[in-house]
Design a protein around this motif. Structure first.
Motif, short mmCIF file in Angstrom:
data_model
loop_
_atom_site.label_atom_id
_atom_site.label_comp_id
_atom_site.label_asym_id
_atom_site.label_seq_id
_atom_site.Cartn_x
_atom_site.Cartn_y
_atom_site.Cartn_z
N LEU A 8 0.83 -0.61 0.12
CA LEU A 8 0.14 -0.29 0.37
C LEU A 8 0.67 1.11 -0.08
N LEU A 9 1.36 1.59 0.68
CA LEU A 9 2.76 2.09 1.00
C LEU A 9 3.76 3.15 -0.63
N PRO A 10 4.22 2.37 -1.35
CA PRO A 10 4.82 2.62 -2.42
C PRO A 10 3.30 3.28 -3.20
N LEU A 17 2.98 10.93 -6.07
CA LEU A 17 3.94 12.18 -6.55
C LEU A 17 3.07 11.98 -7.89
N MET A 18 2.90 11.45 -8.56
CA MET A 18 1.74 11.61 -10.39
C MET A 18 1.12 13.28 -9.94
N TRP A 19 0.36 12.61 -8.45
CA TRP A 19 -0.65 14.24 -8.66
C TRP A 19 0.28 15.92 -8.50
N LEU A 20 1.41 15.47 -7.76
CA LEU A 20 1.80 16.80 -6.79
C LEU A 20 3.38 17.31 -8.73
N MET A 53 -7.71 19.83 -7.50
CA MET A 53 -7.71 19.14 -6.21
C MET A 53 -8.69 18.22 -5.96
N PRO A 54 -10.23 18.98 -6.22
CA PRO A 54 -10.97 17.88 -6.69
C PRO A 54 -11.20 16.39 -8.01
N ARG A 55 -10.37 17.32 -8.88
CA ARG A 55 -9.53 15.55 -9.59
C ARG A 55 -9.71 14.80 -8.30
N GLY A 56 -8.30 14.97 -7.76
CA GLY A 56 -7.34 14.04 -7.10
C GLY A 56 -8.48 13.30 -5.92
N ALA A 57 -9.44 14.33 -5.33
CA ALA A 57 -9.97 13.91 -3.93
C ALA A 57 -11.09 12.95 -4.86
N THR A 292 0.33 12.51 -16.48
CA THR A 292 0.95 12.14 -16.71
C THR A 292 1.31 12.18 -18.57
N LEU A 293 1.18 10.75 -19.35
CA LEU A 293 0.82 10.94 -20.27
C LEU A 293 -0.05 12.46 -20.89
#
Length: 656
Positions: A8-10, A17-20, A53-57, A292-293
């Motif tokens: 889970l952690l990785p 990381l991809m969101w940042l 931000m709402p997309r990530g949430a 990313t793409l």
């Protein structure tokens, strides 16, 4: 549990990381402060605060909802491949929303999720009704669900293609886009998830008892029907809410519980706790890959298309774990039919009916003032325009029906057809890949690519099933998985908005309007060649339904016979798919009709199916031209609207 945490952690770190990285591209610095006030923010800050931000949430919230929905369905049905996608729930929600958006927008005044819930509930009810007649056998449930989903998708696509002003937006939405403009979607999904999460917690103990089996749970005093109904309702509400907000997100509910069990979840409580977390990370990582793409190529495609591409291989991987498959020979379908003593008369009558039908349909038509019968001069003028498309439609129908009859005899399963066994899906992928490999490919190149794709897909499915000694129903389910991958690939292509996407979209409509004499003659000639090949293989087709051991015992070259018939069905489907599109159900209907009228011998059955398939597709071509006059409806999808009631009726008649 330790394995779960280590995995889970990785995954969480990768998703973050991809969101940042995506956030840094939008706004390298000076992030907006809470509470967000658009009046005090620049454009980049607004894009970050109300878009990214709402997309990530919502990726996290939707992933939790789908993971929990899949875990509930798999638990209550004791089926490791059950999820909102494989049981047709998401497809029903999609169809309900498309119908409301285009035909009854007033229904959306109070939000999308009640409409999505209605569509999802109706689809789930239909699949459960079919499953109840087969004691909820896992393979039967999933085949029923995937076929309901394919039918719903065909109807939704036909409606979408008929209204061009909604076309691009609905294509992107149907692909499952996570793009957000504010936090309203997150709030709605979070509220639905909170209520359903409490319900799932209350159901954890009854589901643990139900895992002993329906008989054992009833022996302990449990109301199995009530528990099953409550769990399915919670799962349907979760899936419908996600579909309402994001569109069709496929297979996350399948992957999350499977990964949870792989990572060590053993009890019901552990699966219900771990699957939502894995679902959240799965969808977040998929969306991170999409972003990313997009940053690298400047193109964006829906996240749901990526999850669909993952789902097909995952479903195939899970197939050997299925239990409770229907014993061989119990799929009686419609039961034994009559056996004609003189089938030649019926076959001659069917051939004469095709000729008469073509003549009549060339002679009549619609004009702005209504229906009309052409005079002789008009008939001669319209004959070069109408005759090739009718001949091509009839040849395509004959090829699909021929392929369906061969596949049903090859697998000894009445549900086998090019659509179900993945042949149409493979042909779709062959068509799409050919568009990208060649610059402006001609019709001949597209036809070859499509035929090779169909034959390769069926060969892979058959080889996979043979190596694992799977029964016929497992072969069908492997084919359905290939179809799911193909649908996801086409969805991803169409959502890019590229030149190839519009070509794929035009092909999906399955129109015969551009068919010329040369193409019609080629298709008709190919149909004749395929029928001649079937005649030469009639002994194989007569013996194979009796089983591999019997076939080998009478000296049949089993491997060579199967490979030859697989290649024949793949080529026939690929050639017809170029004209009709990937979905028509003619390959399922025509062989059944041929059997019901008494065409029992292999050669009579296949020839009769081909003639009936030609009649069905000629009628579908005429209906596609006339139903929406002066606009033309999609040929293949119009045929699928004729085939959907037949499919549902057929599956409802099957008993354990």
């Amino acid at each position: 549990m330790r394995t779960f945490v280590l995995a889970l952690l990785p995954a969480a770190a990768l998703a973050l990381l991809m969101w940042l990285m995506a956030a840094h591209r939008v706004l390298p610095g000076d992030w907006p402060a809470w509470p967000f006030d658009p009046a005090r923010m620049n454009l980049q800050q607004i894009l970050l605060a109300f878009g990214l931000m709402p997309r990530g949430a919502i990726a996290l919230v939707a992933g939790v909802a789908l993971g929990l929905s899949g875990a509930l369905l798999q638990a209550v049905l004791r089926n490791p491949v059950a999820d909102p996608t494989t049981l047709g729930i998401s497809g029903g929600a999609q169809l309900g929303l498309v119908i409301a958006t285009i035909l009854a927008p007033g229904l959306l005044e109070h939000g999308r999720w009640p409409v999505a819930l209605t569509g999802a509930g109706l689809a789930a009810g239909l699949v459960m009704a079919i499953g109840a007649r087969r004691a909820f056998a896992p393979v039967t449930m999933v085949i029923a669900g995937m076929m309901v989903a394919m039918t719903a998708s065909a109807i939704a696509t036909a409606i979408t293609l008929a209204r061009g002003e909604y076309l691009l937006s609905l294509v992107i939405w149907n692909g499952g886009s996570l793009v957000q403009q504010d936090w309203s979607g997150v709030r709605i999904l979070a509220l639905v998830l909170a209520v359903c999460g409490i319900a799932a917690a209350l159901l954890a103990r009854p589901l643990r008892v139900l895992s002993l089996g329906a008989a054992g749970a009833q022996g302990l005093g449990m109301n199995v029907a009530a528990v099953r109904f409550a769990a399915v309702v919670v799962a349907v509400v979760l899936a419908a809410a996600v579909s309402a907000e994001l569109g069709l997100i496929g297979f996350v509910g399948l992957a999350a519980p499977a990964l949870a069990r792989t990572l060590g979840a053993r009890t019901m409580g552990q699966v219900l706790a771990m699957a939502p977390l894995i679902g959240a990370l799965t969808l977040s990582i998929c969306d991170g890959v999409v972003m990313t793409l997009a940053g690298a190529t400047g193109e964006m495609f829906p996240t749901g298309a990526l999850t669909g591409l993952i789902g097909g291989p995952l479903l195939i991987w899970l197939l050997p774990r299925l239990r409770g498959s229907t014993p061989p020979g119990t799929e009686a379908g419609e039961g034994p039919g009559a056996r004609l003593a003189r089938p030649g008369r019926v076959l001659a009558g069917l051939g004469a009916s095709i000729i008469a039908l073509i003549v009549v349909l060339v002679w009549i038509g619609r004009i702005p003032g209504g229906w009309a019968v052409l005079d002789w001069d008009s008939f001669r003028a319209f004959l070069p325009l109408r005759l090739p498309r009718l001949v091509a439609a009839g040849a395509a129908g004959a090829l699909l029906a021929l392929a369906g009859a061969v596949l049903q005899r090859l697998t000894a399963n009445p549900l086998a057809s090019p659509e179900v066994l993945g042949v149409s899906g493979g042909a779709s992928m062959g068509y799409a890949i050919t568009l990208y490999l060649f610059t402006a490919p001609g019709q001949g190149v597209l036809s070859i690519g499509t035929m090779l794709g169909g034959a390769l897909a069926l060969g892979l499915v058959a080889n996979y099933a043979r190596r694992r000694d799977m029964p016929a129903e497992r072969v069908l389910l492997a084919g359905v998985a290939v179809s799911a991958m193909a649908a996801a690939l086409l969805s991803a292509i169409m959502a890019t908005g590229s030149t190839q996407s519009w070509q794929v979209l035009a092909w999906l409509s399955g129109s015969s309007s551009k068919v010329g004499p040369a193409q019609a003659a080629t298709l008709a000639g190919l149909a004749g060649v395929m029928l001649a090949a079937v005649w030469l293989a009639r002994r194989w087709l007569q013996v194979l339904p009796l089983g591999g051991e019997v076939a080998a015992g009478v000296g049949l070259p089993l491997i060579r016979a199967r490979l030859a018939l697989i290649g024949l069905a793949g080529v026939a489907t690929g050639a017809a798919t170029v004209l009709v599109g990937p979905l028509s159900f003619v390959g399922l209907m025509a062989p059944h009709l041929a059997r019901r009228i008494g065409l029992a011998r292999a050669q009579d059955h296949v020839l009769g199916a081909a003639l009936i398939g030609a009649i069905l597709m000629i009628a579908a071509d005429f209906g596609a031209r006339m139903a929406g006059f002066p606009y033309e409806l999609p040929l293949g999808l119009f045929a699928s609207l004729l085939g959907a009631p037949w499919l549902i009726w057929l599956m409802m008649r099957m008993r354990r």
